[in-house]
Design a protein around this motif. Sequence first.
Motif, PDB file in Angstrom:
ATOM      1  N   LYS A 181      35.450  54.061  16.022  1.00 27.36           N
ATOM      2  CA  LYS A 181      35.253  52.714  15.471  1.00 27.36           C
ATOM      3  C   LYS A 181      35.652  51.650  16.480  1.00 27.36           C
ATOM      4  CE  LYS A 181      36.265  54.316  10.809  1.00 27.36           C
ATOM      5  NZ  LYS A 181      37.256  54.282   9.732  1.00 27.36           N
ATOM      6  N   THR A 182      36.733  51.907  17.225  1.00 23.60           N
ATOM      7  CA  THR A 182      37.209  50.934  18.209  1.00 23.60           C
ATOM      8  C   THR A 182      36.206  50.761  19.340  1.00 23.60           C
ATOM      9  OG1 THR A 182      39.464  51.589  17.699  1.00 23.60           O
ATOM     10  CG2 THR A 182      39.134  50.341  19.706  1.00 23.60           C
ATOM     11  N   ARG A 183      35.687  51.871  19.840  1.00 21.19           N
ATOM     12  CA  ARG A 183      34.728  51.800  20.950  1.00 21.19           C
ATOM     13  C   ARG A 183      33.440  51.107  20.516  1.00 21.19           C
ATOM     14  NH1 ARG A 183      34.108  54.053  25.925  1.00 21.19           N
ATOM     15  NH2 ARG A 183      35.995  55.293  25.709  1.00 21.19           N
ATOM     16  N   ALA A 184      32.990  51.381  19.302  1.00 17.47           N
ATOM     17  CA  ALA A 184      31.783  50.731  18.800  1.00 17.47           C
ATOM     18  C   ALA A 184      32.013  49.235  18.611  1.00 17.47           C
ATOM     19  CB  ALA A 184      31.359  51.368  17.491  1.00 17.47           C
ATOM     20  N   LYS A 223      34.123  47.373  20.308  1.00 15.79           N
ATOM     21  CA  LYS A 223      34.191  46.763  21.647  1.00 15.79           C
ATOM     22  C   LYS A 223      32.799  46.490  22.191  1.00 15.79           C
ATOM     23  CE  LYS A 223      38.532  48.794  23.189  1.00 15.79           C
ATOM     24  NZ  LYS A 223      39.135  49.782  24.098  1.00 15.79           N
ATOM     25  N   ARG A 224      31.870  47.396  21.924  1.00 16.80           N
ATOM     26  CA  ARG A 224      30.504  47.221  22.394  1.00 16.80           C
ATOM     27  C   ARG A 224      29.816  46.073  21.667  1.00 16.80           C
ATOM     28  NH1 ARG A 224      28.838  52.099  21.524  1.00 16.80           N
ATOM     29  NH2 ARG A 224      27.901  51.695  19.506  1.00 16.80           N
ATOM     30  N   ARG A 225      30.154  45.897  20.392  1.00 16.38           N
ATOM     31  CA  ARG A 225      29.487  44.878  19.589  1.00 16.38           C
ATOM     32  C   ARG A 225      30.080  43.479  19.748  1.00 16.38           C
ATOM     33  NH1 ARG A 225      29.991  48.920  15.220  1.00 16.38           N
ATOM     34  NH2 ARG A 225      28.109  50.164  15.317  1.00 16.38           N
ATOM     35  N   THR A 226      31.154  43.314  20.510  1.00 18.73           N
ATOM     36  CA  THR A 226      31.776  41.998  20.628  1.00 18.73           C
ATOM     37  C   THR A 226      30.885  40.997  21.349  1.00 18.73           C
ATOM     38  OG1 THR A 226      32.898  42.599  22.669  1.00 18.73           O
ATOM     39  CG2 THR A 226      34.113  42.912  20.623  1.00 18.73           C
ATOM     40  N   HIS A 227      29.895  41.460  22.098  1.00 19.14           N
ATOM     41  CA  HIS A 227      29.053  40.558  22.875  1.00 19.14           C
ATOM     42  C   HIS A 227      27.820  40.103  22.105  1.00 19.14           C
ATOM     43  CE1 HIS A 227      31.579  41.533  26.239  1.00 19.14           C
ATOM     44  NE2 HIS A 227      31.357  42.817  26.049  1.00 19.14           N
ATOM     45  N   TYR A 228      27.641  40.578  20.866  1.00 17.20           N
ATOM     46  CA  TYR A 228      26.473  40.212  20.080  1.00 17.20           C
ATOM     47  C   TYR A 228      26.763  38.949  19.282  1.00 17.20           C
ATOM     48  CZ  TYR A 228      24.905  45.011  20.975  1.00 17.20           C
ATOM     49  OH  TYR A 228      24.521  46.181  21.551  1.00 17.20           O
ATOM     50  N   LYS A 229      26.950  37.837  19.954  1.00 16.27           N
ATOM     51  CA  LYS A 229      27.283  36.588  19.275  1.00 16.27           C
ATOM     52  C   LYS A 229      26.055  35.685  19.230  1.00 16.27           C
ATOM     53  CE  LYS A 229      32.017  36.756  20.862  1.00 16.27           C
ATOM     54  NZ  LYS A 229      33.003  36.205  21.785  1.00 16.27           N
ATOM     55  N   VAL A 230      25.947  34.956  18.164  1.00 13.54           N
ATOM     56  CA  VAL A 230      24.874  33.985  18.024  1.00 13.54           C
ATOM     57  C   VAL A 230      25.432  32.620  18.394  1.00 13.54           C
ATOM     58  CG1 VAL A 230      23.293  32.874  16.407  1.00 13.54           C
ATOM     59  CG2 VAL A 230      23.776  35.312  16.214  1.00 13.54           C
ATOM     60  N   THR A 231      24.761  31.940  19.314  1.00 12.06           N
ATOM     61  CA  THR A 231      25.194  30.603  19.697  1.00 12.06           C
ATOM     62  C   THR A 231      24.280  29.584  19.026  1.00 12.06           C
ATOM     63  OG1 THR A 231      23.824  30.694  21.690  1.00 12.06           O
ATOM     64  CG2 THR A 231      26.130  31.351  21.907  1.00 12.06           C
ATOM     65  N   LEU A 232      24.864  28.554  18.469  1.00  9.00           N
ATOM     66  CA  LEU A 232      24.098  27.511  17.799  1.00  9.00           C
ATOM     67  C   LEU A 232      23.640  26.471  18.807  1.00  9.00           C
ATOM     68  CD1 LEU A 232      26.367  26.988  14.686  1.00  9.00           C
ATOM     69  CD2 LEU A 232      24.264  28.282  14.818  1.00  9.00           C
ATOM     70  N   ALA A 233      22.523  25.837  18.524  1.00  7.08           N
ATOM     71  CA  ALA A 233      22.011  24.788  19.389  1.00  7.08           C
ATOM     72  C   ALA A 233      22.934  23.576  19.319  1.00  7.08           C
ATOM     73  CB  ALA A 233      20.603  24.403  18.962  1.00  7.08           C
ATOM     74  N   LYS A 234      23.293  23.051  20.476  1.00  5.01           N
ATOM     75  CA  LYS A 234      24.188  21.896  20.528  1.00  5.01           C
ATOM     76  C   LYS A 234      23.369  20.612  20.544  1.00  5.01           C
ATOM     77  CE  LYS A 234      27.683  24.451  22.972  1.00  5.01           C
ATOM     78  NZ  LYS A 234      28.429  24.627  24.197  1.00  5.01           N
ATOM     79  N   PRO A 235      23.753  19.626  19.732  1.00  5.07           N
ATOM     80  CA  PRO A 235      22.997  18.372  19.720  1.00  5.07           C
ATOM     81  C   PRO A 235      23.166  17.617  21.033  1.00  5.07           C
ATOM     82  CG  PRO A 235      24.884  18.243  18.239  1.00  5.07           C
ATOM     83  CD  PRO A 235      24.832  19.631  18.758  1.00  5.07           C
ATOM     84  N   ILE A 236      22.110  16.911  21.439  1.00  6.12           N
ATOM     85  CA  ILE A 236      22.117  16.106  22.662  1.00  6.12           C
ATOM     86  C   ILE A 236      21.680  14.694  22.311  1.00  6.12           C
ATOM     87  CG2 ILE A 236      21.678  18.065  24.191  1.00  6.12           C
ATOM     88  CD1 ILE A 236      18.740  17.228  24.215  1.00  6.12           C
ATOM     89  N   LYS A 237      21.983  13.753  23.194  1.00  3.67           N
ATOM     90  CA  LYS A 237      21.562  12.368  22.985  1.00  3.67           C
ATOM     91  C   LYS A 237      20.193  12.159  23.615  1.00  3.67           C
ATOM     92  CE  LYS A 237      25.767   9.767  22.436  1.00  3.67           C
ATOM     93  NZ  LYS A 237      26.514   8.581  22.845  1.00  3.67           N
TER      94      LYS A 237
END
Length: 49
Positions: A10-13, A15-29
Amino acid sequence: MAVPKRRVSKTRAAKRRTHYKVTLAKPIKDKNGNWKLPHFINPVTNSYK
């Protein structure tokens, strides 16, 4: 077909999944100084940029 020789812990799995992050679009001017999300169409003027 490749089959794992041993079970993945479970720990190794996790660790592998920690990089599957969703980044939200940042607002710009935009040029008028209003905040907007990138790559979206303006609903008032129907313009992309």
